[in-house]
Design a protein around this motif. Structure first.
Motif, PDB file in Angstrom:
ATOM      1  N   GLU A  95       0.834  -1.208   0.000  1.00 22.49           N
ATOM      2  CA  GLU A  95       0.000   0.000   0.000  1.00 22.49           C
ATOM      3  C   GLU A  95       0.866   1.255   0.000  1.00 22.49           C
ATOM      4  O   GLU A  95       0.591   2.207  -0.735  1.00 22.49           O
ATOM      5  N   ASP A  96       1.913   1.258   0.792  1.00 29.45           N
ATOM      6  CA  ASP A  96       2.809   2.413   0.853  1.00 29.45           C
ATOM      7  C   ASP A  96       3.539   2.658  -0.460  1.00 29.45           C
ATOM      8  O   ASP A  96       3.927   3.787  -0.761  1.00 29.45           O
ATOM      9  N   ARG A  97       3.729   1.610  -1.245  1.00 27.38           N
ATOM     10  CA  ARG A  97       4.473   1.719  -2.492  1.00 27.38           C
ATOM     11  C   ARG A  97       3.574   1.779  -3.724  1.00 27.38           C
ATOM     12  O   ARG A  97       4.046   1.802  -4.836  1.00 27.38           O
ATOM     13  N   GLY A  98       2.268   1.750  -3.531  1.00 24.15           N
ATOM     14  CA  GLY A  98       1.324   1.842  -4.645  1.00 24.15           C
ATOM     15  C   GLY A  98       1.222   0.574  -5.472  1.00 24.15           C
ATOM     16  O   GLY A  98       0.903   0.622  -6.647  1.00 24.15           O
ATOM     17  N   LEU A  99       1.471  -0.568  -4.864  1.00 23.48           N
ATOM     18  CA  LEU A  99       1.376  -1.860  -5.543  1.00 23.48           C
ATOM     19  C   LEU A  99       0.044  -2.513  -5.194  1.00 23.48           C
ATOM     20  O   LEU A  99      -0.609  -2.121  -4.229  1.00 23.48           O
ATOM     21  N   PRO A 100      -0.386  -3.526  -5.965  1.00 27.02           N
ATOM     22  CA  PRO A 100      -1.652  -4.210  -5.649  1.00 27.02           C
ATOM     23  C   PRO A 100      -1.569  -4.923  -4.293  1.00 27.02           C
ATOM     24  O   PRO A 100      -0.776  -5.849  -4.123  1.00 27.02           O
ATOM     25  N   VAL A 101      -2.368  -4.472  -3.358  1.00 29.79           N
ATOM     26  CA  VAL A 101      -2.209  -4.879  -1.964  1.00 29.79           C
ATOM     27  C   VAL A 101      -2.602  -6.335  -1.707  1.00 29.79           C
ATOM     28  O   VAL A 101      -1.903  -7.041  -0.973  1.00 29.79           O
ATOM     29  N   PHE A 102      -3.714  -6.797  -2.276  1.00 29.45           N
ATOM     30  CA  PHE A 102      -4.156  -8.156  -1.984  1.00 29.45           C
ATOM     31  C   PHE A 102      -3.247  -9.201  -2.629  1.00 29.45           C
ATOM     32  O   PHE A 102      -3.027 -10.267  -2.064  1.00 29.45           O
ATOM     33  N   ALA A 156      11.199  -0.754  -9.301  1.00 29.28           N
ATOM     34  CA  ALA A 156      11.057  -0.916 -10.748  1.00 29.28           C
ATOM     35  C   ALA A 156       9.831  -0.191 -11.277  1.00 29.28           C
ATOM     36  O   ALA A 156       9.828   0.268 -12.417  1.00 29.28           O
ATOM     37  N   GLN A 157       8.794  -0.072 -10.454  1.00 27.63           N
ATOM     38  CA  GLN A 157       7.573   0.592 -10.882  1.00 27.63           C
ATOM     39  C   GLN A 157       7.747   2.111 -10.959  1.00 27.63           C
ATOM     40  O   GLN A 157       7.095   2.770 -11.736  1.00 27.63           O
ATOM     41  N   GLN A 158       8.637   2.653 -10.172  1.00 25.09           N
ATOM     42  CA  GLN A 158       8.793   4.111 -10.111  1.00 25.09           C
ATOM     43  C   GLN A 158       9.524   4.663 -11.296  1.00 25.09           C
ATOM     44  O   GLN A 158      10.175   4.310 -12.066  1.00 25.09           O
ATOM     45  N   VAL A 175      10.502 -12.690   5.038  1.00 26.28           N
ATOM     46  CA  VAL A 175      11.330 -11.480   5.135  1.00 26.28           C
ATOM     47  C   VAL A 175      12.206 -11.341   3.891  1.00 26.28           C
ATOM     48  O   VAL A 175      12.330 -10.250   3.326  1.00 26.28           O
ATOM     49  N   LEU A 176      12.783 -12.448   3.446  1.00 22.84           N
ATOM     50  CA  LEU A 176      13.626 -12.407   2.253  1.00 22.84           C
ATOM     51  C   LEU A 176      12.820 -12.072   0.999  1.00 22.84           C
ATOM     52  O   LEU A 176      13.282 -11.299   0.151  1.00 22.84           O
ATOM     53  N   VAL A 177      11.617 -12.620   0.866  1.00 23.64           N
ATOM     54  CA  VAL A 177      10.770 -12.303  -0.283  1.00 23.64           C
ATOM     55  C   VAL A 177      10.391 -10.826  -0.265  1.00 23.64           C
ATOM     56  O   VAL A 177      10.409 -10.156  -1.303  1.00 23.64           O
ATOM     57  N   ARG A 178      10.069 -10.312   0.901  1.00 26.12           N
ATOM     58  CA  ARG A 178       9.734  -8.886   0.987  1.00 26.12           C
ATOM     59  C   ARG A 178      10.916  -8.032   0.578  1.00 26.12           C
ATOM     60  O   ARG A 178      10.787  -7.095  -0.207  1.00 26.12           O
ATOM     61  N   TYR A 179      12.083  -8.361   1.067  1.00 25.51           N
ATOM     62  CA  TYR A 179      13.259  -7.541   0.784  1.00 25.51           C
ATOM     63  C   TYR A 179      13.694  -7.651  -0.674  1.00 25.51           C
ATOM     64  O   TYR A 179      13.970  -6.647  -1.317  1.00 25.51           O
ATOM     65  N   PHE A 180      13.756  -8.872  -1.186  1.00 22.54           N
ATOM     66  CA  PHE A 180      14.308  -9.069  -2.524  1.00 22.54           C
ATOM     67  C   PHE A 180      13.284  -8.978  -3.644  1.00 22.54           C
ATOM     68  O   PHE A 180      13.663  -8.787  -4.802  1.00 22.54           O
ATOM     69  N   VAL A 181      11.997  -9.106  -3.354  1.00 27.78           N
ATOM     70  CA  VAL A 181      10.998  -9.095  -4.421  1.00 27.78           C
ATOM     71  C   VAL A 181      10.092  -7.871  -4.298  1.00 27.78           C
ATOM     72  O   VAL A 181       9.984  -7.071  -5.237  1.00 27.78           O
ATOM     73  N   LEU A 182       9.419  -7.701  -3.184  1.00 27.71           N
ATOM     74  CA  LEU A 182       8.455  -6.612  -3.036  1.00 27.71           C
ATOM     75  C   LEU A 182       9.135  -5.249  -3.124  1.00 27.71           C
ATOM     76  O   LEU A 182       8.666  -4.371  -3.850  1.00 27.71           O
ATOM     77  N   LYS A 225      11.992  -4.485  -4.499  1.00 22.39           N
ATOM     78  CA  LYS A 225      12.556  -4.290  -5.835  1.00 22.39           C
ATOM     79  C   LYS A 225      11.451  -4.011  -6.840  1.00 22.39           C
ATOM     80  O   LYS A 225      11.646  -3.248  -7.784  1.00 22.39           O
ATOM     81  N   ALA A 226      10.271  -4.610  -6.663  1.00 23.49           N
ATOM     82  CA  ALA A 226       9.144  -4.346  -7.551  1.00 23.49           C
ATOM     83  C   ALA A 226       8.680  -2.910  -7.417  1.00 23.49           C
ATOM     84  O   ALA A 226       8.311  -2.269  -8.397  1.00 23.49           O
TER      85      ALA A 226
END
Length: 95
Positions: A19-26, A93-95, A80-87, A89-90
């Motif tokens: 939500e803070d990054r403007g990505l699809p939350v669900f 990349a969107q910005q 935690v690793l998925v959040r750091y390395f995927v979310l 970074k996504a």
């Protein structure tokens, strides 16, 4: 019980981060749950359950409790690793 509480907290954490990054939350909340539950279940079924079964005759209650908790810890670490390395970074990349 503790695994379910941790899963809810991870889903909320991923939801708020997306939500803070403007990505699809669900989508990201569900991805957080998958990042937690897949390694959690795999570790639990493939490692922790057989290990506890082998210790059953010795009755080491503290050790079996820690072994059962290890699947929750592994799932949390993977989330935690998925959040750091995927979310995160996504979001960059969107910005």
């Amino acid at each position: 019980m503790i695994g379910g509480i941790v899963a809810v907290l991870i889903a909320y954490w991923f939801y708020r981060s997306a939500e803070d990054r403007g990505l699809p939350v669900f989508h990201w909340a569900f991805a957080g749950l998958l990042a937690f539950y897949i390694p959690n279940f795999a570790w639990s079924l493939l490692v922790a359950k057989p290990w506890v079964a082998s210790l059953h005759a010795q009755q080491p209650t503290l050790t079996t409790g820690l072994i059962n908790l290890s699947s929750v810890i592994l799932g949390l670490l993977c989330a935690v690793l998925v959040r750091y390395f995927v979310l995160l970074k996504a979001a960059k990349a969107q910005q």
